[in-house]
Design a protein around this motif. Structure first.
Motif, PDB file in Angstrom:
ATOM      1  N   SER A 178       0.835  -1.209   0.000  1.00 50.12           N
ATOM      2  CA  SER A 178       0.000   0.000   0.000  1.00 50.12           C
ATOM      3  C   SER A 178       0.866   1.254   0.000  1.00 50.12           C
ATOM      4  N   ARG A 179       1.938   1.245   0.799  1.00 48.17           N
ATOM      5  CA  ARG A 179       2.858   2.394   0.823  1.00 48.17           C
ATOM      6  C   ARG A 179       3.487   2.618  -0.551  1.00 48.17           C
ATOM      7  N   LYS A 180       3.951   1.529  -1.157  1.00 50.59           N
ATOM      8  CA  LYS A 180       4.566   1.620  -2.483  1.00 50.59           C
ATOM      9  C   LYS A 180       3.563   2.163  -3.496  1.00 50.59           C
ATOM     10  N   PHE A 181       2.348   1.657  -3.465  1.00 51.10           N
ATOM     11  CA  PHE A 181       1.295   2.116  -4.366  1.00 51.10           C
ATOM     12  C   PHE A 181       1.034   3.611  -4.165  1.00 51.10           C
ATOM     13  N   ALA A 182       0.937   4.051  -2.913  1.00 51.56           N
ATOM     14  CA  ALA A 182       0.691   5.466  -2.615  1.00 51.56           C
ATOM     15  C   ALA A 182       1.838   6.342  -3.102  1.00 51.56           C
ATOM     16  N   GLU A 183       3.052   5.913  -2.876  1.00 50.15           N
ATOM     17  CA  GLU A 183       4.211   6.684  -3.330  1.00 50.15           C
ATOM     18  C   GLU A 183       4.253   6.806  -4.849  1.00 50.15           C
ATOM     19  N   GLU A 184       3.929   5.726  -5.542  1.00 45.33           N
ATOM     20  CA  GLU A 184       3.961   5.752  -7.006  1.00 45.33           C
ATOM     21  C   GLU A 184       2.850   6.601  -7.605  1.00 45.33           C
ATOM     22  N   ASN A 185       1.765   6.786  -6.861  1.00 42.06           N
ATOM     23  CA  ASN A 185       0.609   7.496  -7.401  1.00 42.06           C
ATOM     24  C   ASN A 185       0.348   8.835  -6.715  1.00 42.06           C
ATOM     25  N   ALA A 186       1.291   9.305  -5.916  1.00 40.06           N
ATOM     26  CA  ALA A 186       1.091  10.538  -5.153  1.00 40.06           C
ATOM     27  C   ALA A 186       1.284  11.811  -5.959  1.00 40.06           C
ATOM     28  N   ASP A 187       1.806  11.727  -7.175  1.00 40.12           N
ATOM     29  CA  ASP A 187       2.071  12.954  -7.931  1.00 40.12           C
ATOM     30  C   ASP A 187       0.840  13.498  -8.648  1.00 40.12           C
ATOM     31  N   PHE A 188      -0.257  12.761  -8.663  1.00 40.75           N
ATOM     32  CA  PHE A 188      -1.516  13.212  -9.257  1.00 40.75           C
ATOM     33  C   PHE A 188      -1.360  13.694 -10.691  1.00 40.75           C
ATOM     34  N   SER A 189      -0.484  13.098 -11.441  1.00 42.44           N
ATOM     35  CA  SER A 189      -0.328  13.462 -12.847  1.00 42.44           C
ATOM     36  C   SER A 189      -0.666  12.265 -13.708  1.00 42.44           C
ATOM     37  N   SER A 190      -0.879  12.509 -14.979  1.00 45.21           N
ATOM     38  CA  SER A 190      -1.192  11.406 -15.879  1.00 45.21           C
ATOM     39  C   SER A 190       0.067  10.725 -16.400  1.00 45.21           C
ATOM     40  N   SER A 191       1.244  11.140 -15.933  1.00 43.87           N
ATOM     41  CA  SER A 191       2.480  10.530 -16.419  1.00 43.87           C
ATOM     42  C   SER A 191       2.565   9.056 -16.052  1.00 43.87           C
ATOM     43  N   ASN A 192       1.864   8.641 -15.011  1.00 38.36           N
ATOM     44  CA  ASN A 192       1.863   7.227 -14.644  1.00 38.36           C
ATOM     45  C   ASN A 192       0.603   6.517 -15.135  1.00 38.36           C
ATOM     46  N   GLY A 193      -0.187   7.189 -15.973  1.00 30.78           N
ATOM     47  CA  GLY A 193      -1.379   6.572 -16.528  1.00 30.78           C
ATOM     48  C   GLY A 193      -2.546   6.480 -15.583  1.00 30.78           C
ATOM     49  N   ARG A 194      -2.502   7.215 -14.469  1.00 34.57           N
ATOM     50  CA  ARG A 194      -3.590   7.144 -13.488  1.00 34.57           C
ATOM     51  C   ARG A 194      -3.736   8.471 -12.756  1.00 34.57           C
ATOM     52  N   ILE A 195      -4.979   8.908 -12.589  1.00 26.10           N
ATOM     53  CA  ILE A 195      -5.289  10.079 -11.769  1.00 26.10           C
ATOM     54  C   ILE A 195      -6.330   9.616 -10.759  1.00 26.10           C
ATOM     55  N   MET A 196      -5.996   9.702  -9.474  1.00 25.92           N
ATOM     56  CA  MET A 196      -6.873   9.220  -8.414  1.00 25.92           C
ATOM     57  C   MET A 196      -7.364  10.391  -7.569  1.00 25.92           C
ATOM     58  N   LEU A 197      -8.670  10.379  -7.252  1.00 21.20           N
ATOM     59  CA  LEU A 197      -9.274  11.457  -6.472  1.00 21.20           C
ATOM     60  C   LEU A 197     -10.172  10.872  -5.389  1.00 21.20           C
ATOM     61  N   THR A 198     -10.287  11.600  -4.279  1.00 24.19           N
ATOM     62  CA  THR A 198     -11.196  11.221  -3.204  1.00 24.19           C
ATOM     63  C   THR A 198     -12.513  11.952  -3.395  1.00 24.19           C
ATOM     64  N   ILE A 199     -13.614  11.258  -3.177  1.00 25.29           N
ATOM     65  CA  ILE A 199     -14.944  11.861  -3.226  1.00 25.29           C
ATOM     66  C   ILE A 199     -15.323  12.211  -1.795  1.00 25.29           C
ATOM     67  N   GLU A 200     -15.698  13.474  -1.577  1.00 21.82           N
ATOM     68  CA  GLU A 200     -16.071  13.936  -0.237  1.00 21.82           C
ATOM     69  C   GLU A 200     -17.500  14.452  -0.229  1.00 21.82           C
ATOM     70  N   ASP A 201     -18.125  14.404   0.945  1.00 19.27           N
ATOM     71  CA  ASP A 201     -19.438  15.022   1.093  1.00 19.27           C
ATOM     72  C   ASP A 201     -19.262  16.506   1.413  1.00 19.27           C
ATOM     73  N   SER A 202     -20.358  17.221   1.610  1.00 18.38           N
ATOM     74  CA  SER A 202     -20.270  18.672   1.834  1.00 18.38           C
ATOM     75  C   SER A 202     -19.559  19.029   3.133  1.00 18.38           C
ATOM     76  N   ALA A 203     -19.438  18.080   4.057  1.00 20.50           N
ATOM     77  CA  ALA A 203     -18.726  18.319   5.315  1.00 20.50           C
ATOM     78  C   ALA A 203     -17.233  18.008   5.189  1.00 20.50           C
ATOM     79  N   GLY A 204     -16.816  17.509   4.021  1.00 23.93           N
ATOM     80  CA  GLY A 204     -15.410  17.175   3.816  1.00 23.93           C
ATOM     81  C   GLY A 204     -15.042  15.769   4.228  1.00 23.93           C
ATOM     82  N   ASP A 205     -16.027  14.941   4.542  1.00 19.53           N
ATOM     83  CA  ASP A 205     -15.761  13.546   4.909  1.00 19.53           C
ATOM     84  C   ASP A 205     -15.651  12.693   3.650  1.00 19.53           C
TER      85      ASP A 205
END
Length: 81
Positions: A8-35
């Motif tokens: 999980s740590r390795k996966f997070a480190e590889e995908n933490a740059d939020f760019s498409s250079s690694n072929g993936r863009i990951m986002l969190t969905i939050e409610d109006s309270a930020g949860d």
């Protein structure tokens, strides 16, 4: 997510740059309270051919409340800018 803490740590480190250079863009969905209520991602991004896949996950207790639908609309608008 990967099944072990180290994977999980390795996966997070590889995908933490939020760019498409690694072929993936990951986002969190939050409610109006930020949860956090889930996540959505673009993956297998192939800019040359203009293709990608989308994945979503919504916490079970939040199903049927429109979070996934709204996130999908926002992500598709972003993808086709």
């Amino acid at each position: 997510m990967p099944p072990t803490t180290s994977a999980s740590r390795k996966f997070a480190e590889e995908n933490a740059d939020f760019s498409s250079s690694n072929g993936r863009i990951m986002l969190t969905i939050e409610d109006s309270a930020g949860d956090a209520v889930g996540g959505i991602n673009l993956n297998s991004i192939d800019e040359r051919n203009g293709t990608f896949s989308i994945g979503t996950v919504i916490n079970k207790e939040r199903h049927g409340k429109g979070y996934g639908t709204r996130a999908m609309i926002i992500l598709l608008k972003y993808a086709f800018l």
